[in-house]
Design a protein around this motif. Structure first.
Motif, PDB file in Angstrom:
ATOM      1  N   LEU A 136       0.828  -1.202   0.000  1.00 32.24           N
ATOM      2  CA  LEU A 136       0.000   0.000   0.000  1.00 32.24           C
ATOM      3  C   LEU A 136       0.867   1.258   0.000  1.00 32.24           C
ATOM      4  N   VAL A 137       1.888   1.275   0.869  1.00 32.17           N
ATOM      5  CA  VAL A 137       2.744   2.456   0.976  1.00 32.17           C
ATOM      6  C   VAL A 137       3.582   2.635  -0.297  1.00 32.17           C
ATOM      7  N   ASP A 138       4.079   1.516  -0.850  1.00 32.39           N
ATOM      8  CA  ASP A 138       4.878   1.600  -2.078  1.00 32.39           C
ATOM      9  C   ASP A 138       4.061   2.150  -3.238  1.00 32.39           C
ATOM     10  N   ASN A 139       2.830   1.645  -3.386  1.00 34.98           N
ATOM     11  CA  ASN A 139       1.957   2.141  -4.464  1.00 34.98           C
ATOM     12  C   ASN A 139       1.657   3.618  -4.296  1.00 34.98           C
ATOM     13  N   ALA A 140       1.392   4.009  -3.041  1.00 34.97           N
ATOM     14  CA  ALA A 140       1.092   5.417  -2.801  1.00 34.97           C
ATOM     15  C   ALA A 140       2.306   6.286  -3.080  1.00 34.97           C
ATOM     16  N   TYR A 141       3.471   5.834  -2.663  1.00 36.92           N
ATOM     17  CA  TYR A 141       4.689   6.625  -2.856  1.00 36.92           C
ATOM     18  C   TYR A 141       5.016   6.793  -4.337  1.00 36.92           C
ATOM     19  N   SER A 142       4.829   5.714  -5.099  1.00 34.78           N
ATOM     20  CA  SER A 142       5.142   5.784  -6.527  1.00 34.78           C
ATOM     21  C   SER A 142       4.136   6.631  -7.298  1.00 34.78           C
ATOM     22  N   CYS A 143       2.902   6.756  -6.775  1.00 36.12           N
ATOM     23  CA  CYS A 143       1.875   7.529  -7.480  1.00 36.12           C
ATOM     24  C   CYS A 143       1.706   8.941  -6.936  1.00 36.12           C
ATOM     25  N   ASP A 144       2.327   9.224  -5.813  1.00 41.79           N
ATOM     26  CA  ASP A 144       2.116  10.517  -5.154  1.00 41.79           C
ATOM     27  C   ASP A 144       2.658  11.644  -6.037  1.00 41.79           C
ATOM     28  N   PRO A 145       1.807  12.560  -6.480  1.00 37.56           N
ATOM     29  CA  PRO A 145       2.297  13.667  -7.316  1.00 37.56           C
ATOM     30  C   PRO A 145       3.212  14.618  -6.551  1.00 37.56           C
ATOM     31  N   ARG A 146       3.062  14.647  -5.229  1.00 38.31           N
ATOM     32  CA  ARG A 146       3.931  15.529  -4.447  1.00 38.31           C
ATOM     33  C   ARG A 146       5.375  15.023  -4.468  1.00 38.31           C
ATOM     34  N   ILE A 147       5.537  13.699  -4.445  1.00 35.34           N
ATOM     35  CA  ILE A 147       6.888  13.125  -4.498  1.00 35.34           C
ATOM     36  C   ILE A 147       7.548  13.497  -5.821  1.00 35.34           C
ATOM     37  N   LYS A 148       6.783  13.382  -6.908  1.00 32.25           N
ATOM     38  CA  LYS A 148       7.324  13.777  -8.204  1.00 32.25           C
ATOM     39  C   LYS A 148       7.688  15.253  -8.216  1.00 32.25           C
ATOM     40  N   LYS A 149       6.822  16.061  -7.607  1.00 37.26           N
ATOM     41  CA  LYS A 149       7.095  17.497  -7.554  1.00 37.26           C
ATOM     42  C   LYS A 149       8.352  17.777  -6.730  1.00 37.26           C
ATOM     43  N   PHE A 150       8.451  17.090  -5.570  1.00 34.42           N
ATOM     44  CA  PHE A 150       9.632  17.297  -4.728  1.00 34.42           C
ATOM     45  C   PHE A 150      10.903  16.844  -5.434  1.00 34.42           C
ATOM     46  N   LYS A 151      10.816  15.734  -6.164  1.00 40.04           N
ATOM     47  CA  LYS A 151      11.991  15.239  -6.895  1.00 40.04           C
ATOM     48  C   LYS A 151      12.408  16.219  -7.983  1.00 40.04           C
ATOM     49  N   GLU A 152      11.403  16.761  -8.676  1.00 40.41           N
ATOM     50  CA  GLU A 152      11.727  17.754  -9.705  1.00 40.41           C
ATOM     51  C   GLU A 152      12.343  19.005  -9.080  1.00 40.41           C
ATOM     52  N   GLU A 153      11.775  19.427  -7.936  1.00 41.56           N
ATOM     53  CA  GLU A 153      12.346  20.590  -7.254  1.00 41.56           C
ATOM     54  C   GLU A 153      13.760  20.305  -6.778  1.00 41.56           C
TER      55      GLU A 153
END
Length: 621
Positions: free
Chosen positions: A269-286
């Motif tokens: 559950l946590v892995d799926n959420a982490y991989s789909c979380d748009p905030r994580i993608k945003k933070f990675k891009e930042e």
């Protein structure tokens, strides 16, 4: 409302009354319900505000108990009392809508209401048929209360709540609506946490710290969920201790497996959420943009630093160049000045020498005899060559300002001093020569005939043998001596000691003598073989194409290139010698072939000399 602070043991509560006049301190004791509240707070080590919250919580629970409405379970009468383990205990007591949030007060009230309504005695009095023993459905109500009234058993049942949704959303489901899909799932699973204050999923505006704390919590999730309710065997039914232990072992293994599956479900559950979380993608891009910016800033700073260093280096080079030019200019000026002074001195010396010659000529060289005049002229020239400017000036002054007899005496005195000086220098030179000859005799070791009579041919042969048999050759100096005895035309037999002495004397006394001997040997070789430069313009033959080459000695670099080419192009290589000649610049095919034959002959001679030395040593043994 003024809240009184709690007092320590053995002390009352202090109240300070603020009056218009001076403040006074009064000691008061709590009484009645206030004393009871004070004692509870002291025992719980809690403040008055916490006690008020507890009281409010109890009042809210009592109000909820009063407002509780039970939901009738339609399938209650059809339940099998023997299959009580598979029933929904909350639904049996009418708490299906409250479930795990139900309090103990609510459970007791619900059980009481169900007993009053479904007790067998009451139903029997109403004329309803009753099943005997534990076969009546009322047993299900009793079992439900038994499970939910015990905290341990209730937790075990809550862990396997049949209404709980264990599903995990896939990545594709949360592609467009991440928060709507995963937020209720995390909210649902947070009930299993041992820790309170479970962080929320948040929204798109959540900070990095909040998101990081959320995923850190769930990646290290501490679940109290356990699966003892699903044990297939009950140890109470065991007939002996061994059977009970076996049942406990089986149950522990089954629980551990289910617990592992549960943790894997949470992790998925946590892995799926982490991989789909748009905030994580945003933070990675930042973060990536930040790193790129830092990298660019670092590169820019490095570039500026390099430019500053380069600018400083150029400034230093320019300063060094200017200093060097200044120094060179000063040296040049000094050289010009020295040259001018030297030219002036030369002119002065030349003038004084001419003046001396003219003065002697005017006095007819102080003699009427032709032989004496010639001798005096030679002595005057000797004076001109060896006297310095001051001495010449003094002598010329005497000659011009005195009589003939005085001038002649001064001239003869100066000639006598110069001759004494020349004689002394000659004696010193002869002494140095004698000392050098003595040192040469000592260095050669006075080896008799073997150390004497070294002709140019023998010296050239010695140098050739030393090059032919380098350091590391077995019995090197015996081999060289044997080689010279075989090839020498003088007929003098040389020993290893003679060869070593002569080689050392050549190295110490005259380091250039070796080159002179090689040059003489090469001239002799050209003379014997008739190598004369041809002036005609004959065209080279097709077999030996290329420019005319003389028989100049092979250098070390050319020798290395030839050896490498011989290794690179073996015997079976087509047009082998043409390729070898191309690999050695400045040498033709004929030069390479001739040098190769010379090397072969040298190797053969070397092996023959070594074999002779070995045979001689064996014969001595």
């Amino acid at each position: 409302m003024l809240l009184l602070p709690s007092a320590s043991d053995g002390q009352g509560t202090a109240v300070i009354q603020s009056l218009i006049s001076a403040s006074t301190l009064c000691q008061v004791e709590p009484v009645g319900r206030w004393f009871e509240a004070f004692v509870k707070r002291r025992n719980r080590n809690a403040s008055a505000s916490f006690q008020e919250l507890e009281d409010k919580k109890e009042l809210s629970e009592e109000s909820e108990d009063e407002e509780l409405q039970l939901e009738e379970f339609p399938m209650l009468k059809t339940l099998d009392p023997k299959d009580w383990k598979n029933q929904d205990h909350y639904a049996v007591l009418g708490l299906g809508h409250v479930r795990y949030k139900a309090t103990q007060r609510q459970i007791k009230a619900a059980h009481k209401a169900m007993v009053l309504k479904h007790h067998p005695d009451k139903r029997k009095a109403a004329g309803e048929p009753i099943k005997e023993g534990d076969n009546d459905y009322f047993t299900c109500i009793t079992k439900a209360y038994e499970m939910l009234s015990d905290p341990v058993k209730r937790r075990a049942f809550n862990s396997v709540d049949p209404t709980f949704d264990n599903s995990v959303p896939s990545k594709s489901e949360a592609k467009d609506n991440f928060f709507e899909v995963f937020s209720p799932v995390f909210e649902r699973n947070s009930r299993w946490s041992n820790k309170k204050n479970v962080p929320k999923l948040g929204d798109m505006n959540s900070s990095f710290e909040d998101v990081d704390a959320f995923y850190s919590f769930w990646y290290n999730f501490d679940s109290w969920r356990e699966f003892s309710y699903l044990d297939e065997e009950e140890k109470e039914k065991a007939e002996c201790r061994d059977e009970r232990r076996w049942i406990e072992k089986q149950n522990r293994a089954t629980r551990a497996q289910r617990k592992k599956e549960e943790m894997n479900r949470i992790r998925t559950l946590v892995d799926n959420a982490y991989s789909c979380d748009p905030r994580i993608k945003k933070f990675k891009e930042e973060e990536k943009a930040k790193k790129e910016a830092e990298k660019k800033a670092k590169a820019e700073a490095k570039r500026k630093e390099q430019e500053a260093k380069e600018k400083q280096r150029q400034a230093e080079l320019e300063a060094a160049r200017l200093a060097k030019e200044k120094e060179e200019e000063e040296v040049r000026q000094q050289a010009l000045l020295a040259k001018k002074e030297k030219d002036i001195q030369k002119k002065a010396i030349k003038k004084e020498r001419q003046k001396l010659r003219n003065s002697c000529k005017n006095w007819n060289h102080f003699s009427d005899n032709e032989v004496e005049r010639v001798k005096m002229m030679e002595e005057v020239e000797k004076l001109c060559d060896r006297l310095e400017l001051t001495s010449l000036q003094c002598l010329n002054e005497i000659l011009t300002s005195s009589t003939k007899e005085v001038g002649k005496a001064a001239l003869e005195k100066q000639i006598e001093e110069i001759n004494e000086q020349i004689k002394k220098e000659k004696e010193e030179a002869e002494a140095r020569m004698r000392q050098a000859s003595k040192n040469a005799e000592k260095s050669t070791g006075r080896g008799g005939n073997g150390s004497k009579n070294w002709s140019e041919d023998d010296l050239q042969l010695l140098i050739k043998a030393v090059n032919l048999f380098p350091a590391g050759t077995n019995s090197r100096w015996e081999v060289i001596a044997n080689y010279m005895n075989i090839h020498s035309s003088s007929g003098i037999k040389r020993t290893a000691k003679d060869v070593i002495s002569k080689a050392k004397s050549l190295q110490k006394l005259d380091p250039h003598q070796k080159d002179d001997i090689n040059k003489k040997a090469f001239d002799k070789f050209k003379k014997e073989h008739g190598v004369v430069p041809q002036a005609d313009n004959a065209t080279p033959s097709e077999r030996f194409e290329g420019p005319y080459t003389d028989f100049s000695p092979w250098t070390t670099e050319e020798q290395k290139l030839l050896e490498q080419a011989l290794k690179t192009y073996p015997v079976n290589t087509p047009e082998r010698w043409e390729k070898i000649a191309e690999a050695v610049p400045g040498r033709t095919k004929k030069d390479c072939m001739k040098r190769y034959k010379e090397l072969v002959e040298m190797v053969k001679a070397k092996k023959a000399a070594q074999e002779q030395v070995l045979n001689a040593s064996r014969a001595k043994k």
